[in-house]
Design a protein around this motif. Structure first.
Motif, PDB file in Angstrom:
ATOM      1  N   GLN A  72       2.201  12.147  20.225  1.00 42.90           N
ATOM      2  CA  GLN A  72       2.667  12.964  21.335  1.00 42.90           C
ATOM      3  C   GLN A  72       3.639  14.038  20.875  1.00 42.90           C
ATOM      4  O   GLN A  72       4.390  13.837  19.915  1.00 42.90           O
ATOM      5  CB  GLN A  72       3.365  12.070  22.366  1.00 42.90           C
ATOM      6  CG  GLN A  72       2.453  11.043  22.972  1.00 42.90           C
ATOM      7  CD  GLN A  72       3.194  10.091  23.891  1.00 42.90           C
ATOM      8  OE1 GLN A  72       4.420  10.010  23.881  1.00 42.90           O
ATOM      9  NE2 GLN A  72       2.448   9.361  24.714  1.00 42.90           N
ATOM     10  N   LYS A  73       3.601  15.191  21.537  1.00 41.48           N
ATOM     11  CA  LYS A  73       4.570  16.274  21.350  1.00 41.48           C
ATOM     12  C   LYS A  73       4.682  16.746  19.900  1.00 41.48           C
ATOM     13  O   LYS A  73       5.785  17.013  19.410  1.00 41.48           O
ATOM     14  CB  LYS A  73       5.935  15.849  21.861  1.00 41.48           C
ATOM     15  CG  LYS A  73       5.933  15.482  23.334  1.00 41.48           C
ATOM     16  CD  LYS A  73       7.302  15.003  23.767  1.00 41.48           C
ATOM     17  CE  LYS A  73       7.275  14.527  25.199  1.00 41.48           C
ATOM     18  NZ  LYS A  73       8.519  13.921  25.611  1.00 41.48           N
ATOM     19  N   GLY A  74       3.578  16.809  19.179  1.00 34.58           N
ATOM     20  CA  GLY A  74       3.603  17.355  17.825  1.00 34.58           C
ATOM     21  C   GLY A  74       3.872  16.369  16.712  1.00 34.58           C
ATOM     22  O   GLY A  74       4.011  16.761  15.554  1.00 34.58           O
ATOM     23  N   LEU A  75       3.961  15.080  17.024  1.00 40.48           N
ATOM     24  CA  LEU A  75       4.142  14.088  15.965  1.00 40.48           C
ATOM     25  C   LEU A  75       2.814  13.844  15.258  1.00 40.48           C
ATOM     26  O   LEU A  75       1.761  13.793  15.897  1.00 40.48           O
ATOM     27  CB  LEU A  75       4.631  12.758  16.539  1.00 40.48           C
ATOM     28  CG  LEU A  75       6.118  12.574  16.747  1.00 40.48           C
ATOM     29  CD1 LEU A  75       6.402  11.175  17.270  1.00 40.48           C
ATOM     30  CD2 LEU A  75       6.908  12.828  15.491  1.00 40.48           C
ATOM     31  N   GLU A  76       2.861  13.681  13.949  1.00 43.34           N
ATOM     32  CA  GLU A  76       1.681  13.340  13.151  1.00 43.34           C
ATOM     33  C   GLU A  76       2.038  12.250  12.169  1.00 43.34           C
ATOM     34  O   GLU A  76       3.146  12.225  11.637  1.00 43.34           O
ATOM     35  CB  GLU A  76       1.187  14.552  12.345  1.00 43.34           C
ATOM     36  CG  GLU A  76       0.451  15.572  13.146  1.00 43.34           C
ATOM     37  CD  GLU A  76      -0.112  16.693  12.266  1.00 43.34           C
ATOM     38  OE1 GLU A  76      -0.795  17.546  12.825  1.00 43.34           O
ATOM     39  OE2 GLU A  76       0.142  16.700  11.043  1.00 43.34           O
ATOM     40  N   LEU A  77       1.092  11.361  11.932  1.00 38.49           N
ATOM     41  CA  LEU A  77       1.244  10.332  10.910  1.00 38.49           C
ATOM     42  C   LEU A  77       0.107  10.512   9.919  1.00 38.49           C
ATOM     43  O   LEU A  77      -1.063  10.397  10.292  1.00 38.49           O
ATOM     44  CB  LEU A  77       1.202   8.929  11.522  1.00 38.49           C
ATOM     45  CG  LEU A  77       1.225   7.770  10.530  1.00 38.49           C
ATOM     46  CD1 LEU A  77       2.498   7.777   9.684  1.00 38.49           C
ATOM     47  CD2 LEU A  77       1.082   6.439  11.246  1.00 38.49           C
ATOM     48  N   VAL A  78       0.445  10.840   8.681  1.00 41.12           N
ATOM     49  CA  VAL A  78      -0.546  10.955   7.611  1.00 41.12           C
ATOM     50  C   VAL A  78      -0.484   9.666   6.811  1.00 41.12           C
ATOM     51  O   VAL A  78       0.594   9.269   6.342  1.00 41.12           O
ATOM     52  CB  VAL A  78      -0.248  12.164   6.692  1.00 41.12           C
ATOM     53  CG1 VAL A  78      -1.186  12.173   5.500  1.00 41.12           C
ATOM     54  CG2 VAL A  78      -0.362  13.449   7.472  1.00 41.12           C
ATOM     55  N   ILE A  79      -1.610   8.989   6.672  1.00 42.00           N
ATOM     56  CA  ILE A  79      -1.670   7.773   5.864  1.00 42.00           C
ATOM     57  C   ILE A  79      -2.208   8.149   4.490  1.00 42.00           C
ATOM     58  O   ILE A  79      -3.300   8.702   4.367  1.00 42.00           O
ATOM     59  CB  ILE A  79      -2.535   6.689   6.536  1.00 42.00           C
ATOM     60  CG1 ILE A  79      -1.881   6.302   7.861  1.00 42.00           C
ATOM     61  CG2 ILE A  79      -2.693   5.483   5.615  1.00 42.00           C
ATOM     62  CD1 ILE A  79      -2.642   5.295   8.666  1.00 42.00           C
ATOM     63  N   ASN A  80      -1.402   7.868   3.455  1.00 40.54           N
ATOM     64  CA  ASN A  80      -1.741   8.228   2.087  1.00 40.54           C
ATOM     65  C   ASN A  80      -2.332   7.082   1.279  1.00 40.54           C
ATOM     66  O   ASN A  80      -3.056   7.320   0.314  1.00 40.54           O
ATOM     67  CB  ASN A  80      -0.505   8.750   1.339  1.00 40.54           C
ATOM     68  CG  ASN A  80       0.112   9.940   2.021  1.00 40.54           C
ATOM     69  OD1 ASN A  80       1.218   9.850   2.540  1.00 40.54           O
ATOM     70  ND2 ASN A  80      -0.581  11.060   2.057  1.00 40.54           N
ATOM     71  N   SER A  81      -2.005   5.852   1.626  1.00 40.87           N
ATOM     72  CA  SER A  81      -2.543   4.728   0.859  1.00 40.87           C
ATOM     73  C   SER A  81      -2.607   3.471   1.716  1.00 40.87           C
ATOM     74  O   SER A  81      -1.817   3.286   2.640  1.00 40.87           O
ATOM     75  CB  SER A  81      -1.707   4.466  -0.397  1.00 40.87           C
ATOM     76  OG  SER A  81      -0.442   3.955  -0.062  1.00 40.87           O
ATOM     77  N   ALA A  82      -3.582   2.634   1.390  1.00 43.07           N
ATOM     78  CA  ALA A  82      -3.742   1.314   2.009  1.00 43.07           C
ATOM     79  C   ALA A  82      -4.164   0.391   0.874  1.00 43.07           C
ATOM     80  O   ALA A  82      -5.332   0.326   0.518  1.00 43.07           O
ATOM     81  CB  ALA A  82      -4.790   1.357   3.113  1.00 43.07           C
ATOM     82  N   GLU A  83      -3.181  -0.269   0.262  1.00 45.64           N
ATOM     83  CA  GLU A  83      -3.431  -1.045  -0.950  1.00 45.64           C
ATOM     84  C   GLU A  83      -3.290  -2.543  -0.716  1.00 45.64           C
ATOM     85  O   GLU A  83      -2.296  -2.993  -0.162  1.00 45.64           O
ATOM     86  CB  GLU A  83      -2.454  -0.619  -2.050  1.00 45.64           C
ATOM     87  CG  GLU A  83      -2.628   0.811  -2.484  1.00 45.64           C
ATOM     88  CD  GLU A  83      -1.631   1.210  -3.564  1.00 45.64           C
ATOM     89  OE1 GLU A  83      -0.838   0.362  -4.015  1.00 45.64           O
ATOM     90  OE2 GLU A  83      -1.656   2.388  -3.953  1.00 45.64           O
ATOM     91  N   ARG A  84      -4.283  -3.277  -1.201  1.00 49.52           N
ATOM     92  CA  ARG A  84      -4.216  -4.741  -1.194  1.00 49.52           C
ATOM     93  C   ARG A  84      -3.398  -5.168  -2.403  1.00 49.52           C
ATOM     94  O   ARG A  84      -3.445  -4.516  -3.434  1.00 49.52           O
ATOM     95  CB  ARG A  84      -5.610  -5.344  -1.325  1.00 49.52           C
ATOM     96  CG  ARG A  84      -6.560  -5.002  -0.203  1.00 49.52           C
ATOM     97  CD  ARG A  84      -7.939  -5.581  -0.544  1.00 49.52           C
ATOM     98  NE  ARG A  84      -8.970  -5.040   0.303  1.00 49.52           N
ATOM     99  CZ  ARG A  84      -9.461  -5.660   1.370  1.00 49.52           C
ATOM    100  NH1 ARG A  84      -8.996  -6.837   1.705  1.00 49.52           N
ATOM    101  NH2 ARG A  84     -10.401  -5.102   2.093  1.00 49.52           N
ATOM    102  N   ASP A  85      -2.672  -6.279  -2.267  1.00 52.30           N
ATOM    103  CA  ASP A  85      -2.004  -6.817  -3.450  1.00 52.30           C
ATOM    104  C   ASP A  85      -2.433  -8.258  -3.651  1.00 52.30           C
ATOM    105  O   ASP A  85      -3.019  -8.870  -2.752  1.00 52.30           O
ATOM    106  CB  ASP A  85      -0.487  -6.657  -3.363  1.00 52.30           C
ATOM    107  CG  ASP A  85       0.168  -7.571  -2.341  1.00 52.30           C
ATOM    108  OD1 ASP A  85      -0.397  -8.618  -2.007  1.00 52.30           O
ATOM    109  OD2 ASP A  85       1.261  -7.227  -1.874  1.00 52.30           O
ATOM    110  N   PRO A  86      -2.188  -8.802  -4.849  1.00 50.00           N
ATOM    111  CA  PRO A  86      -2.657 -10.154  -5.161  1.00 50.00           C
ATOM    112  C   PRO A  86      -2.107 -11.239  -4.239  1.00 50.00           C
ATOM    113  O   PRO A  86      -2.675 -12.308  -4.125  1.00 50.00           O
ATOM    114  CB  PRO A  86      -2.183 -10.389  -6.603  1.00 50.00           C
ATOM    115  CG  PRO A  86      -1.886  -9.049  -7.159  1.00 50.00           C
ATOM    116  CD  PRO A  86      -1.541  -8.163  -5.999  1.00 50.00           C
ATOM    117  N   GLY A  87      -0.987 -10.983  -3.561  1.00 49.79           N
ATOM    118  CA  GLY A  87      -0.396 -11.986  -2.683  1.00 49.79           C
ATOM    119  C   GLY A  87      -1.086 -12.114  -1.337  1.00 49.79           C
ATOM    120  O   GLY A  87      -0.686 -12.912  -0.500  1.00 49.79           O
TER     121      GLY A  87
END
Length: 194
Positions: A72-87
């Motif tokens: 809303q109102k000019g907010l943006e969310l850029v997602i740069n990574s989605a990483e799995r880890d061994p845990g």
């Protein structure tokens, strides 16, 4: 006899501590010289508005865009990574940006409405991952005190400003390669998982 032994022991401990610090400082200094000669990392398609401050951790983060969510109102969310880890966790990282011309109070709706999360203030605790094939929804993880494992203390963002954010979820099964990322007040987006 005991007093002399105690003095010798304290002197020995101080000498060991000073030697350890000197070796640590010398080791740190040795690492700085070669790093100055390293070529700068480049990206074929740099992201517009990305930080270019040399020497900062943000400049070293990947600039790949996995998803762009409009809020809303000019907010943006850029997602740069989605990483799995061994845990068995999946960590999602990105940048929240205010593209408007005025400072913006961030909506408390982003934290979700779960009682445990609400009592810990503004956060991205309302984020979820939806696996439509496996018919499962994954919520942001919480610590033992109920605090969400995500960026918190998000109250406001100045005009044109951005901040790095993260959220940690239980990792979907390895066979799940795509999920819908949802955050209250933002449009959902599809995330491809490796």
């Amino acid at each position: 006899m005991n007093a002399r032994y105690a003095r010798k022991t304290r002197s020995g401990v101080v000498a060991v501590a000073i030697t350890s610090v000197a070796l640590f400082v010398a080791g740190c200094g040795a690492d700085e010289k070669p790093s100055e000669n390293k070529p700068a990392a480049t990206s074929a398609t740099p992201q517009q508005g990305a930080s270019t401050t040399q020497g900062s951790q943000e400049a070293e983060e990947p600039t790949e865009t996995l998803a762009l969510l409009k809020g809303q109102k000019g907010l943006e969310l850029v997602i740069n990574s989605a990483e799995r880890d061994p845990g068995g966790f999946l960590t999602v990282k990105g940048r929240l940006t205010n593209n408007s011309d005025s400072a913006m109070a961030l909506s408390s709706k982003m934290r979700g409405d779960e009682t445990e999360v609400v009592k810990h203030g503004n956060s991205l605790g309302g984020a979820t991952l939806v696996d439509s094939v496996g018919k499962k929804r994954y919520y942001v993880l919480r610590d033992t005190d109920g605090r969400p494992l995500t960026t918190s203390s998000l109250d406001s963002l100045g005009p044109g400003k951005s901040t790095a954010v993260f959220m940690q979820f239980p990792a979907p099964p390895a066979s799940t390669t795509e999920v819908s990322f949802q955050l209250p007040t933002f449009e959902p987006a599809t995330l491809k998982l490796s």
